[in-house]
Design a protein around this motif. Sequence first.
Motif, PDB file in Angstrom:
ATOM      1  N   GLU A 112       0.835  -1.202   0.000  1.00 33.49           N
ATOM      2  CA  GLU A 112       0.000   0.000   0.000  1.00 33.49           C
ATOM      3  C   GLU A 112       0.873   1.257   0.000  1.00 33.49           C
ATOM      4  O   GLU A 112       0.616   2.213  -0.741  1.00 33.49           O
ATOM      5  CB  GLU A 112      -0.894  -0.043   1.238  1.00 33.49           C
ATOM      6  N   GLN A 153      -6.168   2.861  -0.099  1.00 36.47           N
ATOM      7  CA  GLN A 153      -6.205   1.840   0.939  1.00 36.47           C
ATOM      8  C   GLN A 153      -6.642   0.524   0.304  1.00 36.47           C
ATOM      9  O   GLN A 153      -7.648   0.476  -0.416  1.00 36.47           O
ATOM     10  CB  GLN A 153      -7.168   2.228   2.062  1.00 36.47           C
ATOM     11  N   ASP A 246      -2.054  -5.423   3.537  1.00 37.64           N
ATOM     12  CA  ASP A 246      -1.597  -4.187   2.908  1.00 37.64           C
ATOM     13  C   ASP A 246      -0.790  -4.463   1.645  1.00 37.64           C
ATOM     14  O   ASP A 246      -0.012  -3.615   1.198  1.00 37.64           O
ATOM     15  CB  ASP A 246      -0.762  -3.359   3.891  1.00 37.64           C
TER      16      ASP A 246
END
Length: 263
Positions: A112, A153, A246
């Motif tokens: 991310e 996100q 992530d």
Amino acid sequence: MFGGFTSLKTPSGTDFGEQMLNKVASQSIRHLFSESESVDISVRCFPSSKLLQGSIDSFKMSGQKLLIRKEFWVEDMWFETDAVSIDFGSIVSGKIRLKQPTQAVAQVTLTEAGINRAFKSELVAKRLVDITEPALMDLSGGEPVSFTDIDLQLLPDNQIRMFAKAALPNGTVPISLTSTLEISRRRRVLFQNSKFEPDAVPEAQRGVSEVLTKAFAEILNNMVDLDRFDLDGVMLRLNRLETEGDKLIFSGYAEIERFPSAA
């Protein structure tokens, strides 16, 4: 002479010719990246005498924290070929020359944080400023619109949530959306089923923000194309993607036309 060269064993039991091939391949692959924390190369050829005919059983590359074109961070990348045909003489001169292009299974992992850093890169950021699409210019009184402060996100099930700011002549408008990531033509990443998220936007700006959000999603759909990020002699193609915590993991294959020349 060459027969003795390929049959010579190192203390670890690895053929000297195979070890030399690993070294040359490592130097060439490292040259693909502006920076790298680690790049591990494994070339297998058994029996080693097949090197004389330029035949290799497999070639594997695994790298961590790789920087591509000085701007794009890859957390992890690996690929592995089947049998490969090379010019044996090129190894002796410190290079690897393929007799014909080859393919390899491949996997690329982005984080991310790395994706958000990419949105700040020159190559990406320049596609998000001074946009003159009619739908946007109707809102801006004919002035170009720019999107900044992008934050992505990663969510489960290939979902993402994005926040950004749209710069208009009379001020800045926040935008927010959710999308589903999909692959198109094995080279493009699409932001599908994009939905405006009003809760992240002040009520007085929601009408304008919704229009801006729709336009922003369309821009994203025309922006992420792997052909813009091809490595020297290596073209990546995607079969699937998935979000995992992530991380965004791409699986596919690499078409290797040639090995890059070591710097």
